[in-house]
Design an enzyme around this catalytic site. Structure first.
Site, PDB file in Angstrom:
ATOM      1  N   GLU A  99       0.884  -1.170   0.000  1.00  0.00           N
ATOM      2  CA  GLU A  99       0.000   0.000   0.000  1.00  0.00           C
ATOM      3  C   GLU A  99       0.911   1.206   0.000  1.00  0.00           C
ATOM      4  O   GLU A  99       1.645   1.448   0.955  1.00  0.00           O
ATOM      5  CB  GLU A  99      -0.911  -0.022   1.225  1.00  0.00           C
ATOM      6  CG  GLU A  99      -1.941   1.091   1.227  1.00  0.00           C
ATOM      7  CD  GLU A  99      -1.929   1.889   2.505  1.00  0.00           C
ATOM      8  OE1 GLU A  99      -1.691   3.116   2.434  1.00  0.00           O
ATOM      9  OE2 GLU A  99      -2.127   1.299   3.574  1.00  0.00           O
ATOM     10  N   CYS A 154      -2.262   8.399   3.857  1.00  0.00           N
ATOM     11  CA  CYS A 154      -2.200   7.800   2.522  1.00  0.00           C
ATOM     12  C   CYS A 154      -3.495   8.011   1.753  1.00  0.00           C
ATOM     13  O   CYS A 154      -3.508   7.891   0.522  1.00  0.00           O
ATOM     14  CB  CYS A 154      -1.888   6.308   2.636  1.00  0.00           C
ATOM     15  SG  CYS A 154      -3.062   5.394   3.672  1.00  0.00           S
TER      16      CYS A 154
END
Length: 675
Positions: free
Chosen positions: A256, A295
């Site tokens: 990720e 993120c």
């Protein structure tokens, strides 16, 4: 100064001469050191595989789910300690709650889902049995069992607690031990959390280890039963993913990474609608929460041409009210970036964006910092850019300044908005604020494959919606392309990353023994007592009751029709029923058959069966006409404990007609008291 230790092979190990200094994000003063060259990575891997793995695999999924809940509650009682430590990361109290409370909440969700959606056993069943032969004597089924290795979790600096727990919860639920490696900049918070979990005594020995500092050559010793889960930059992910050992051994690698997430204001929105204010609030929150170090933060803002100026003015107004300063102050709304190096990186990336866009809010020379020296701390203001020509821009769509930096840009129509969305080449999340379902559908069809999550919000959902930037443990978290191509969370889907799916083939009896679930065609067990008189503990898989027969009369059909009001022609008009390709003439109601079936297998006296809680997978297979008869076979298919008083028994129910053809089939659920 804190000596941030590692926990390796059952021992706490202090930093040594190779340790790295860690500075406070607020003052720039050194507050801790972490890192050691003395870690024996082979011993750590062996400890996990040989001690932690077997201990976890002895537990059932329910045992591990209860363990997760207990650990989460233990952390909940001690979260203030984690809050206090986290201030030096630059985070505010509201940021702590996202990190600490969010991580604990994620563990609780996995604990709950483990109890509700997984068996109280050691094998997870992925789908129903498949009949592979003509008679059903040869069957197949997909099962999932825990990997017999170790999961290495490499986490980012921005979520010292949530980043660890969101990976750790599904890993431990699967039955796999973990070695956690947090980012050094915030590892002192992670270390405190790991100490709490280990001191609780709730985790089996060897199930959790911690590396504070570098991993050394640990990845060079992983094999096919191991897994790596990484969160961080695309450059680091590429370097790790390319490790020859990982490639040669097909080690699972989930990533990720960087993401140019975007938010779109729908074409239906005007400044006087609730969606306009909602959009501005969402963008401002995602720019400033965790100082933009998320993120999932909004990096690109897409607005219809006609609304560019109103949105810019509204955003400037909200951003101007964000008080930047020492996060320990009550009126601070945005703290510092995590470190001086992170500040430098954000400013360098912002300068690349500024080559293609005009800064409209957040000049570095003009902002003030409350309660701290902005030159010593890692402070930056919320920085909003305006890109007037997003089609010609490059850096706006490929450069992520991992801080409170976002760029607003116009779009002409929905196809143009979709094209701009997809220029990010893969993101964790894109949001659309719209009250028009057609807008939502068009954007979904044009852009869903470029995003791990699409978040729609409007006046209907805004009171309950959790926000663009909030990954939820129920839904997958990840994204294609530059976002890494991985998935985390997603409920039980997240657990599957740490299990092996295997196709098992054999006789019904063998599949029943492996799966701990009775498979049709397997041996049946009869008992002199009615199964409803036997407790949850007493009834066994395959225990079967065969009822006597009952004839269905025309009077039964008509009485049921008039009593219920269901006078559908197939039950009341013989000529019309015969014209239907499914019926030979008038037939009994399906629900009449179910009612009569219950009358055939029920045991009416008070006993261990406490309640009928429903039925699953009902199918009517063949019509039953007046003069036909039915009988019932009732078999214990599966048993699942639910609490300290009772468990769920799943019964396989088959209705046969007088020719032994299957008329109906379903699964009955009852709650049975323990014996």
């Amino acid at each position: 100064m804190l000596d941030v230790q590692s926990f390796a092979a059952g021992q706490w190990i202090a930093p040594d001469s190779g340790a790295r200094e860690i500075a406070s994000a607020i003052t720039g003063d050194v507050i801790a050191q972490a890192g050691t060259s003395a870690l024996d990575v082979q011993a750590m891997l062996g400890y996990a595989r040989d001690v932690g793995g077997p201990a976890l695999r002895k537990l059932t999924f329910h045992d591990r789910a209860r363990m997760l809940k207990a650990v989460a509650m233990y952390l909940m009682e001690r979260k203030q300690v984690l809050y206090d430590l986290s201030y030096d990361t630059g985070a505010t109290l509201s940021d702590h709650k996202i990190d600490v409370d969010g991580g604990i909440g994620t563990m609780l969700v996995f604990a709950s889902k483990g109890r509700r959606e997984m068996p109280d056993g050691h094998v997870f069943l992925d789908g129903p049995p498949e009949q592979l032969g003509r008679t059903g004597a040869f069957m197949g089924r997909h099962i999932c069992t825990p990997l017999q290795g170790v999961a290495v979790h490499i986490n980012a600096f921005n979520f010292a607690v949530w980043g660890m727990l969101e990976k750790l919860a599904p890993t431990l639920l699967a039955g796999v031990p973990a070695i956690v490696k947090p980012a050094t900049a915030t590892c002192y918070v992670t270390e405190a959390c790991v100490r709490m979990m280990l001191e609780s005594g709730l985790l089996p020995e060897g199930s959790l280890q911690l590396v504070s500092g570098g991993l050394g050559d640990m990845l060079d010793h992983l094999g096919c039963q191991d897994a790596v889960a990484f969160t961080g930059s695309a450059d680091t992910a590429l370097k790790l993913r390319a490790n020859p050992v990982l490639l040669e051994n097909s080690v699972r690698f989930a990533s990720e990474q960087d993401s140019l997430n975007a938010s779109v204001l729908g074409t239906d929105v005007t400044p006087d609608t609730p969606e306009f204010e909602l959009f501005v609030k969402e963008v401002q929150r995602e720019m400033t929460a965790k100082a933009g170090q998320k993120c999932t933060a909004i990096r690109r803002i897409m607005v219809p041409d006609a609304l560019i100026e109103p949105v810019i003015e509204a955003l400037k107004g909200r951003l101007s009210k964000i008080a930047v300063g020492d996060p320990r102050l009550e009126d601070t709304r945005m703290g510092a970036l995590v470190s001086a190096s992170q500040k430098q990186d954000v400013l360098e990336k912002a300068s690349l964006i500024q080559a293609e866009a005009e800064i409209v809010s957040g000049n570095m020379d003009e902002f003030t910092v409350k309660g701290a020296d902005k030159n010593k701390g890692a402070f930056v203001p919320p920085m909003l850019f305006h890109c007037a020509d997003p089609d010609a821009a490059v850096r706006v769509h490929d450069t992520e300044a991992f801080g409170p930096v976002s760029t607003i840009m116009p779009y002409r129509d929905l196809p143009h908005a979709i094209d701009l969305l997809n220029k990010g080449k893969g993101s964790l999340v894109a949001s659309v604020i719209t009250n028009n379902s057609d807008v939502a559908r068009e954007i979904t069809l044009g852009s869903a494959t470029f995003h791990g999550r699409l978040y729609f919000n409007n006046r209907t959902s805004m009171a309950e919606a959790t926000g663009h930037g909030a990954p939820l443990p129920h839904m997958v978290h990840g994204g294609p392309g530059r976002a890494g191509g991985g998935e985390e969370l997603g409920g039980i889907r997240g657990v599957m990353h740490y299990m092996q799916r295997t196709a098992v083939q054999g006789s019904p009896d063998i599949l029943s023994a492996i799966s701990d679930q009775w498979v049709p065609g397997a041996s049946e067990i009869t008992h002199k007592d009615h199964p409803f008189t036997r407790t949850f503990n007493e009834v066994g898989l395959g225990e079967t009751f065969n009822s006597p027969s009952r004839e269905i009369t025309l009077e039964d059909i008509e009485t049921f029709a008039h009593f219920t009001g269901d006078t559908f022609y197939a039950h009341m008009d013989d000529e019309a029923a015969k014209a239907n390709p499914f019926f030979p003439g008038r037939v009994a109601h399906g629900y009449l058959l179910l009612s009569f079936a219950a009358g055939l297998f029920v045991q009416p006296d008070p006993g261990p069966v406490l309640a009928n809680t429903g039925l699953d997978n009902l199918r009517f297979m063949a019509p039953v006409a007046a003069g036909d008869s039915i009988r019932v076979r009732l078999t214990v298919k599966h048993k699942t404990p639910r609490n300290d008083e009772y468990g769920e028994v799943r019964w396989h129910v088959t209705l046969y007609n007088q020719d032994d053809a299957v008329a109906a089939e379903y699964e009955l659920l009852t709650m049975n008291a323990y014996g």
